[in-house]
Design a protein around this motif. Sequence first.
Motif, PDB file in Angstrom:
ATOM      1  N   LEU A 146      93.713 178.441 -14.190  1.00  0.00           N
ATOM      2  CA  LEU A 146      94.287 179.028 -12.972  1.00  0.00           C
ATOM      3  C   LEU A 146      93.920 178.161 -11.776  1.00  0.00           C
ATOM      4  O   LEU A 146      92.742 177.898 -11.536  1.00  0.00           O
ATOM      5  CB  LEU A 146      93.771 180.453 -12.754  1.00  0.00           C
ATOM      6  CG  LEU A 146      94.280 181.170 -11.492  1.00  0.00           C
ATOM      7  CD1 LEU A 146      95.795 181.358 -11.538  1.00  0.00           C
ATOM      8  CD2 LEU A 146      93.573 182.522 -11.323  1.00  0.00           C
ATOM      9  N   TYR A 147      94.942 177.727 -11.040  1.00  0.00           N
ATOM     10  CA  TYR A 147      94.763 176.848  -9.890  1.00  0.00           C
ATOM     11  C   TYR A 147      95.470 177.450  -8.679  1.00  0.00           C
ATOM     12  O   TYR A 147      96.451 178.177  -8.823  1.00  0.00           O
ATOM     13  CB  TYR A 147      95.326 175.452 -10.176  1.00  0.00           C
ATOM     14  CG  TYR A 147      94.461 174.638 -11.119  1.00  0.00           C
ATOM     15  CD1 TYR A 147      93.707 173.564 -10.657  1.00  0.00           C
ATOM     16  CD2 TYR A 147      94.385 174.964 -12.473  1.00  0.00           C
ATOM     17  CE1 TYR A 147      92.902 172.826 -11.515  1.00  0.00           C
ATOM     18  CE2 TYR A 147      93.576 174.228 -13.339  1.00  0.00           C
ATOM     19  CZ  TYR A 147      92.847 173.168 -12.848  1.00  0.00           C
ATOM     20  OH  TYR A 147      92.043 172.457 -13.693  1.00  0.00           O
ATOM     21  N   VAL A 148      94.963 177.090  -7.493  1.00  0.00           N
ATOM     22  CA  VAL A 148      95.564 177.593  -6.260  1.00  0.00           C
ATOM     23  C   VAL A 148      95.736 176.451  -5.270  1.00  0.00           C
ATOM     24  O   VAL A 148      94.898 175.540  -5.189  1.00  0.00           O
ATOM     25  CB  VAL A 148      94.713 178.722  -5.634  1.00  0.00           C
ATOM     26  CG1 VAL A 148      93.325 178.229  -5.229  1.00  0.00           C
ATOM     27  CG2 VAL A 148      95.427 179.332  -4.430  1.00  0.00           C
ATOM     28  N   ALA A 149      96.846 176.488  -4.537  1.00  0.00           N
ATOM     29  CA  ALA A 149      97.111 175.510  -3.482  1.00  0.00           C
ATOM     30  C   ALA A 149      97.528 176.257  -2.228  1.00  0.00           C
ATOM     31  O   ALA A 149      98.043 177.375  -2.286  1.00  0.00           O
ATOM     32  CB  ALA A 149      98.223 174.545  -3.915  1.00  0.00           C
ATOM     33  N   VAL A 165      88.457 185.608  -4.256  1.00  0.00           N
ATOM     34  CA  VAL A 165      87.722 184.934  -5.312  1.00  0.00           C
ATOM     35  C   VAL A 165      86.263 185.325  -5.158  1.00  0.00           C
ATOM     36  O   VAL A 165      85.588 184.893  -4.208  1.00  0.00           O
ATOM     37  CB  VAL A 165      87.882 183.400  -5.234  1.00  0.00           C
ATOM     38  CG1 VAL A 165      87.056 182.724  -6.321  1.00  0.00           C
ATOM     39  CG2 VAL A 165      89.353 183.011  -5.365  1.00  0.00           C
ATOM     40  N   GLY A 166      85.775 186.140  -6.058  1.00  0.00           N
ATOM     41  CA  GLY A 166      84.425 186.667  -5.897  1.00  0.00           C
ATOM     42  C   GLY A 166      84.355 187.494  -4.628  1.00  0.00           C
ATOM     43  O   GLY A 166      85.153 188.406  -4.411  1.00  0.00           O
ATOM     44  N   PRO A 216      90.678 183.531   4.616  1.00  0.00           N
ATOM     45  CA  PRO A 216      91.240 182.217   4.257  1.00  0.00           C
ATOM     46  C   PRO A 216      90.259 181.058   4.388  1.00  0.00           C
ATOM     47  O   PRO A 216      90.160 180.226   3.485  1.00  0.00           O
ATOM     48  CB  PRO A 216      92.419 182.084   5.226  1.00  0.00           C
ATOM     49  CG  PRO A 216      92.877 183.486   5.449  1.00  0.00           C
ATOM     50  CD  PRO A 216      91.600 184.292   5.491  1.00  0.00           C
ATOM     51  N   ARG A 217      89.519 180.991   5.498  1.00  0.00           N
ATOM     52  CA  ARG A 217      88.574 179.880   5.651  1.00  0.00           C
ATOM     53  C   ARG A 217      87.429 179.961   4.650  1.00  0.00           C
ATOM     54  O   ARG A 217      86.940 178.942   4.160  1.00  0.00           O
ATOM     55  CB  ARG A 217      88.026 179.830   7.075  1.00  0.00           C
ATOM     56  CG  ARG A 217      89.035 179.317   8.087  1.00  0.00           C
ATOM     57  CD  ARG A 217      88.362 178.885   9.365  1.00  0.00           C
ATOM     58  NE  ARG A 217      89.337 178.370  10.312  1.00  0.00           N
ATOM     59  CZ  ARG A 217      89.039 177.775  11.457  1.00  0.00           C
ATOM     60  NH1 ARG A 217      87.765 177.626  11.797  1.00  0.00           N
ATOM     61  NH2 ARG A 217      89.984 177.332  12.267  1.00  0.00           N
ATOM     62  N   ASP A 218      87.005 181.153   4.317  1.00  0.00           N
ATOM     63  CA  ASP A 218      85.951 181.321   3.311  1.00  0.00           C
ATOM     64  C   ASP A 218      86.450 180.867   1.947  1.00  0.00           C
ATOM     65  O   ASP A 218      85.720 180.231   1.181  1.00  0.00           O
ATOM     66  CB  ASP A 218      85.497 182.778   3.244  1.00  0.00           C
ATOM     67  CG  ASP A 218      84.770 183.233   4.507  1.00  0.00           C
ATOM     68  OD1 ASP A 218      84.312 182.354   5.267  1.00  0.00           O
ATOM     69  OD2 ASP A 218      84.672 184.450   4.723  1.00  0.00           O
ATOM     70  N   ALA A 272      86.567 177.049   1.876  1.00  0.00           N
ATOM     71  CA  ALA A 272      85.227 176.484   1.752  1.00  0.00           C
ATOM     72  C   ALA A 272      84.671 176.655   0.340  1.00  0.00           C
ATOM     73  O   ALA A 272      83.920 175.810  -0.155  1.00  0.00           O
ATOM     74  CB  ALA A 272      84.293 177.134   2.766  1.00  0.00           C
ATOM     75  N   ALA A 273      85.067 177.743  -0.330  1.00  0.00           N
ATOM     76  CA  ALA A 273      84.561 178.009  -1.673  1.00  0.00           C
ATOM     77  C   ALA A 273      85.284 177.187  -2.738  1.00  0.00           C
ATOM     78  O   ALA A 273      84.683 176.813  -3.749  1.00  0.00           O
ATOM     79  CB  ALA A 273      84.700 179.502  -1.989  1.00  0.00           C
ATOM     80  N   LEU A 274      86.544 176.893  -2.510  1.00  0.00           N
ATOM     81  CA  LEU A 274      87.367 176.274  -3.556  1.00  0.00           C
ATOM     82  C   LEU A 274      87.467 174.756  -3.465  1.00  0.00           C
ATOM     83  O   LEU A 274      87.681 174.083  -4.476  1.00  0.00           O
ATOM     84  CB  LEU A 274      88.776 176.880  -3.523  1.00  0.00           C
ATOM     85  CG  LEU A 274      88.866 178.357  -3.916  1.00  0.00           C
ATOM     86  CD1 LEU A 274      90.246 178.913  -3.577  1.00  0.00           C
ATOM     87  CD2 LEU A 274      88.578 178.534  -5.400  1.00  0.00           C
ATOM     88  N   TRP A 275      87.346 174.202  -2.265  1.00  0.00           N
ATOM     89  CA  TRP A 275      87.499 172.757  -2.094  1.00  0.00           C
ATOM     90  C   TRP A 275      86.193 172.138  -1.573  1.00  0.00           C
ATOM     91  O   TRP A 275      85.447 172.785  -0.833  1.00  0.00           O
ATOM     92  CB  TRP A 275      88.623 172.448  -1.113  1.00  0.00           C
ATOM     93  CG  TRP A 275      89.998 172.619  -1.706  1.00  0.00           C
ATOM     94  CD1 TRP A 275      90.719 171.699  -2.413  1.00  0.00           C
ATOM     95  CD2 TRP A 275      90.820 173.799  -1.645  1.00  0.00           C
ATOM     96  NE1 TRP A 275      91.938 172.224  -2.787  1.00  0.00           N
ATOM     97  CE2 TRP A 275      92.034 173.510  -2.329  1.00  0.00           C
ATOM     98  CE3 TRP A 275      90.651 175.069  -1.063  1.00  0.00           C
ATOM     99  CZ2 TRP A 275      93.060 174.434  -2.456  1.00  0.00           C
ATOM    100  CZ3 TRP A 275      91.675 175.991  -1.206  1.00  0.00           C
ATOM    101  CH2 TRP A 275      92.856 175.679  -1.895  1.00  0.00           C
TER     102      TRP A 275
END
Length: 301
Positions: free
Chosen positions: A147-150, A181-182, A187-189, A192-195
């Motif tokens: 599972l990926y997100v952009a 996610v968790g 959005p900014r969180d 920061a968590a994903l990238w």
Amino acid sequence: MKPADSPEVPEAPATPWNPIPTRTLVHALVREDGTVDAGELYAVAGLLAMTDQQVRLCVKRLVAEGRFTHEGRGRKAVLRAVADPSGSLAPDAAHVRFAYRQDRGLAPWDGVWHLFAFAVPESARAARDALRDTLVGLGAAPVQGGLYVAANPIEPLVEAHARHLGVAAQVTSLTSTDLRVGEAAAPRDLAAALWSLDEIAARHEELAAFARSCLDRLARPEAPTDAERLTLAVQLAAAFTYAMRPDPLLPPELLPRPWPGGRARELTATAWVSLAHRPAPDSGPPLPRLFTLYGDLGGDG
């Protein structure tokens, strides 16, 4: 040590793009007519601390691979590209144009997340790995297995690549404005968590620092030699590639402030215009194709 009267170029920071591979340098110096002037190649290679033997061996390998033909001897020789001469420093034009549009506020985020899920069997492992690499290359981040997100609408590119790999039936895409996610939901969180934003920012800081050093050199009273100008251009293109290829180009709304990406790209565009400038159009030898590839940096796209 260098002779006292040898040209100098700004010292590039020690990063994966420095030292520049000899093969990359050869490709970078291919002119519009597909040729590489050996004298020019050896001169720039010397400024990049490459030995003549290193260059000779690289040229020999490229000729043996059928990528170039070789005419003449020594520094008076001419190489002619047989295969695609763009090399690893060629920019992704669409990616670069989109980056500059974002920098100008012309591509605001609509708040939509673009998600991709796939379940490709082990029997098609190569296709699965290629699809994963494509998603990451297009700026998507893994959320969990398969599972990926952009943040940008990359569906057409993902779908086209999945069809090419023969796994389109195993790919699911969807959009959402409500992603968690968790514990991260803002959005900014999420960004920061994903990238790896710290790493991406550091690469842009390095690009900005080198672009500034190029502008400082070009501002000196003594004009750079042709070899020095080419060396700066090759180094700047390598630094730009190093900064941009892992950059997912997240919308500014998702990035911390200040974010160095826009400033680094602005400095790069300014430095590139200065490097390409000549007092007269016919002064000096023909410029490499690299100058055309990067010629519209910062253009309206």
